[in-house]
Design an enzyme around this catalytic site. Structure first.
Site, PDB file in Angstrom:
ATOM      1  N   ARG A 212     -27.326  -3.955   1.020  1.00  0.00           N
ATOM      2  CA  ARG A 212     -27.723  -3.765   2.411  1.00  0.00           C
ATOM      3  C   ARG A 212     -26.653  -4.368   3.306  1.00  0.00           C
ATOM      4  O   ARG A 212     -26.127  -5.432   3.014  1.00  0.00           O
ATOM      5  CB  ARG A 212     -29.061  -4.470   2.701  1.00  0.00           C
ATOM      6  CG  ARG A 212     -30.195  -3.866   1.904  1.00  0.00           C
ATOM      7  CD  ARG A 212     -31.512  -4.494   2.261  1.00  0.00           C
ATOM      8  NE  ARG A 212     -32.534  -4.036   1.326  1.00  0.00           N
ATOM      9  CZ  ARG A 212     -33.761  -4.538   1.259  1.00  0.00           C
ATOM     10  NH1 ARG A 212     -34.117  -5.511   2.077  1.00  0.00           N
ATOM     11  NH2 ARG A 212     -34.631  -4.074   0.391  1.00  0.00           N
TER      12      ARG A 212
ATOM     13  N   HIS B  63     -43.207  -1.242  -8.361  1.00  0.00           N
ATOM     14  CA  HIS B  63     -44.056  -0.389  -7.537  1.00  0.00           C
ATOM     15  C   HIS B  63     -45.281  -0.033  -8.325  1.00  0.00           C
ATOM     16  O   HIS B  63     -45.190   0.330  -9.493  1.00  0.00           O
ATOM     17  CB  HIS B  63     -43.274   0.849  -7.087  1.00  0.00           C
ATOM     18  CG  HIS B  63     -42.158   0.483  -6.169  1.00  0.00           C
ATOM     19  ND1 HIS B  63     -40.886   0.226  -6.624  1.00  0.00           N
ATOM     20  CD2 HIS B  63     -42.138   0.239  -4.824  1.00  0.00           C
ATOM     21  CE1 HIS B  63     -40.126  -0.123  -5.597  1.00  0.00           C
ATOM     22  NE2 HIS B  63     -40.849  -0.133  -4.503  1.00  0.00           N
TER      23      HIS B  63
ATOM     24  N   HIS C  88     -45.512  -2.082  -2.953  1.00  0.00           N
ATOM     25  CA  HIS C  88     -44.201  -2.620  -3.316  1.00  0.00           C
ATOM     26  C   HIS C  88     -44.438  -4.102  -3.539  1.00  0.00           C
ATOM     27  O   HIS C  88     -45.173  -4.712  -2.771  1.00  0.00           O
ATOM     28  CB  HIS C  88     -43.197  -2.551  -2.162  1.00  0.00           C
ATOM     29  CG  HIS C  88     -43.028  -1.225  -1.532  1.00  0.00           C
ATOM     30  ND1 HIS C  88     -41.875  -0.495  -1.655  1.00  0.00           N
ATOM     31  CD2 HIS C  88     -43.851  -0.492  -0.749  1.00  0.00           C
ATOM     32  CE1 HIS C  88     -41.987   0.615  -0.961  1.00  0.00           C
ATOM     33  NE2 HIS C  88     -43.177   0.649  -0.394  1.00  0.00           N
TER      34      HIS C  88
END
Length: 588
Positions: free
Chosen positions: A311, A333, A463
RNA sequence: GCUGGCGUGACUCAAUGGUAGAGUACCUCACUUGUAAUGAGGCUGUUGGGGGUUCGAUUCCCUCCGCCAGCUCCA
């Protein structure tokens, strides 16, 4: 009910706040006296002290700080009374417009009540709720610490003011203690220990926020990852692996290009297609789910992956291992039916608690992030779904008796969440484990299961991470243990040391025995003195040093020295192996 | 990204408008050592990158990069 002891405690906390808040006013008075053109922002007490925000064209320097502190001393000596007055908002507006304090006027205008309080000491006036000390002479021990920029009202759209931080205590002893603790805390800093213990590095040519894990750091990480994997397999998770890059369309469909673009690295082109580096693992896990038609009988499905993501974090926020640009989430998940949601959340909380306790964390800050009550339009998903999800999160926290704070408006646009913060050596909180309900992706990507009615239903999706990321978690762990890891985690568990070169063959035999048992050991058979070798091993914070001298060779034993313990015990190698293996098994 | 500060050998730090030193580490030699640093000798630098001012810059100025503290944002 509050007992008298608690009440006393609460009082002294309030007193400290009052003291610091008054210190902030004295700071502001000193600044206004020295630099009359300065405009006032706000000046509250905070956890470790106080600050005051100012607007001034020329920035404050460290020399200014000393000058201001001196002037504060003078104000303290004058013992000026803090005078409270209650007046109408209109009168207050006139006062601050006369004083030419635009920020105070802005604050006043936003106040809803018609009556406001102001405090004066000497020639200084401030808009303030109070309370304050009786007079400035009651401020005994304080110190200005630093200068930093801070946006007016915390918004980067507003002008940046200059913030002066300071701290204050009832007495010199407490102040000195605080300043010393601050110094001690710096020694626990994972960036410093990471270098000293040769665990990891960050290098300019590699790039900011991109971590090089050295052998010792990598070993530490491997131990954590093995433990993590085993625990997930025990708890009904399935492991998956997914690529680091994916075609643009995956991110278009998932909504990342709409909502997360500014956090993503630019695309790369090959074979007439655009690919992007992954900032999250979810779209991949969803694709695995969608490979088949799933029945309600298959659910819940739990996909877990130590997924490395990238990121673009803004340059000013990078911080050692705690905030980086490339990191590995201990991601999973969970796809389930609405009925299964509560149970899944509960078992994630149990897993988080189990994991954190295994690493010696006894308490942690929990935050429940929910929607902003007035802005339901900003969120995806229907009210009913949100209400149910928030209720499920609350229910789970309550069931496990976890206290938490509620962050209104802190939820993501796609769902409510529980965040757990890990606190670093300097008391800064860093978000680690998280549980997020997702109302966006299931609909957007049409993830469904076939119910017992034979029809397709939208799936519930969670998540979650239980450590957060390997980088942040290990960074926190280094500070938590001050680099002295328990045996089960220590990259190097044992150092075998000889006294002179005559014992080398024996020491090698001992080393081999340890390594055959899967213990992480090495040998120092150098020519240096025993004191030197012990000192070196202690500085490396190795849990055990086994000394092999002539006496030990003779008796077939080793002299066992536990980290930071000067008293050694002589025992057979087998006995030592039994002991350390027991310790490792129990994660002591 | 914003405000301020900082950037000297692998590490911690010193120094000056006249091309840099100390300790640690490392290497060599001697010492063969009983629980936190044996002694002696040696090696190590485009002083973050680029540009400018100057006879001369590591020092002064500009710019870029990185780091630190805080703000904002986040796992």
């Amino acid at each position: 009910m509050m007992n008298s002891k608690d009440k006393h405690k609460a009082d002294s906390k309030d007193n400290l706040e009052t003291l610091r808040h008054s210190a902030a006013h004295i700071l502001a008075q000193a600044v206004k006296e020295l630099y009359p053109e300065t405009k006032l922002g706000i000046g509250p007490a905070i956890a470790d002290g106080f600050y005051y925000d100012f607007e001034r064209k020329t920035p404050f320097t460290l020399e200014d700080l000393a000058k201001i502190e001196e002037r504060m001393q003078r104000i303290v000596k004058a013992a000026l009374p803090f005078l409270k007055s209650v007046l109408s908002k209109q009168d207050a507006l006139e006062i601050f417009s006369e004083l030419e304090e635009p920020y105070k006027l802005e604050l006043l205008e936003d106040l809803e009540n018609d009556e406001v309080t102001i405090y004066r000491q000497g020639n200084f006036t401030d808009l303030c709720r109070g309370p304050h000390l009786a007079n400035t002479g009651e401020l005994k021990s304080f110190k200005l610490l630093s200068i930093a920029g801070a946006y007016w009202r915390g918004s980067e759209k507003n002008p940046m003011l200059q913030r002066i931080y300071g701290t204050a205590f009832p007495g010199e002893v407490e102040l000195a203690e605080y300043l010393q603790n601050l110094e001690e805390a710096k020694k626990r800093d994972h960036r410093r220990l990471g270098k000293e213990l040769d665990l990891f590095s960050l290098e300019e040519d590699v790039g900011p926020g991109l971590v090089l894990w050295h052998p010792r750091g990598a070993m530490l990480r491997k131990v954590i990852e093995d433990f993590w994997r085993d625990e997930h397999l025990k708890r009904g998770y399935q492991l998956v692996y997914t690529p680091h890059i994916a075609g643009e369309n995956l991110w278009k469909v998932s909504g990342h290009l709409d909502y997360f673009r500014e956090m993503m690295y630019p695309s790369m082109r090959m074979d007439e297609r655009n690919y992007l580096l992954k900032p999250m693992n979810c779209p991949f896990h969803i694709r695995i789910y969608k490979q088949k038609v799933r029945s309600y009988r298959d659910l819940p499905i739990r996909y877990a992956e130590l997924g490395t993501v990238y990121r673009y974090e803004r340059s000013g926020v990078l911080h050692g291992l705690l905030r980086v640009r490339g990191f590995t989430q201990d991601d999973a998940h969970i796809f389930c039916t609405p009925e299964q949601l509560s149970k899944e959340i509960l078992s994630i909380i149990d897993l988080i608690q189990f994991m954190l306790e295994a690493f010696g964390y006894k308490e942690f800050q929990v935050e429940l992030s929910v929607r902003h009550p007035d802005r339901s339009g900003d969120y995806l998903g229907d009210d009913e779904g949100w209400a149910r999800a928030e209720a499920a999160l609350v229910e789970s926290l309550d069931k496990r008796n976890l206290s938490y704070t509620v962050g209104e408006g802190e939820a993501t646009f796609y769902g409510p969440k529980i965040d757990i913060k890990l606190v670093d050596a300097l008391g800064r909180g860093w978000q680690g484990p998280t549980i997020q309900v997702d109302f966006n992706l299931p609909g957007r990507l049409n993830i469904t299961y076939v119910g017992d009615d034979g029809k397709k239903h939208p799936v519930m999706m969670l998540h979650r991470t239980v450590l957060g990321t390997m980088e942040r978690f290990v960074g926190g762990l280094i500070e938590h243990y001050v680099g002295a890891f328990p045996s089960w985690l220590a990259p190097l568990q044992i150092r075998v040391v000889t006294i002179n070169q005559g014992q080398e063959a024996y020491a090698k035999k001992v080393l081999q025995e340890l390594q055959e048992k899967g213990l992480r050991a090495d040998l120092d058979a150098g020519k240096e003195t025993i004191s030197y070798k012990i000192g070196k091993a202690e500085r490396e914070k190795i849990p055990y040093i086994l000394v092999a001298g002539d006496r030990e060779v003779e008796a077939g034993t080793v002299s066992v020295r536990k980290r930071k313990d000067r008293h050694q015990k002589v025992m057979k190698v087998e006995e030592f192996i039994d002991r350390i293996q027991e310790e490792i098994k129990n994660r002591e």
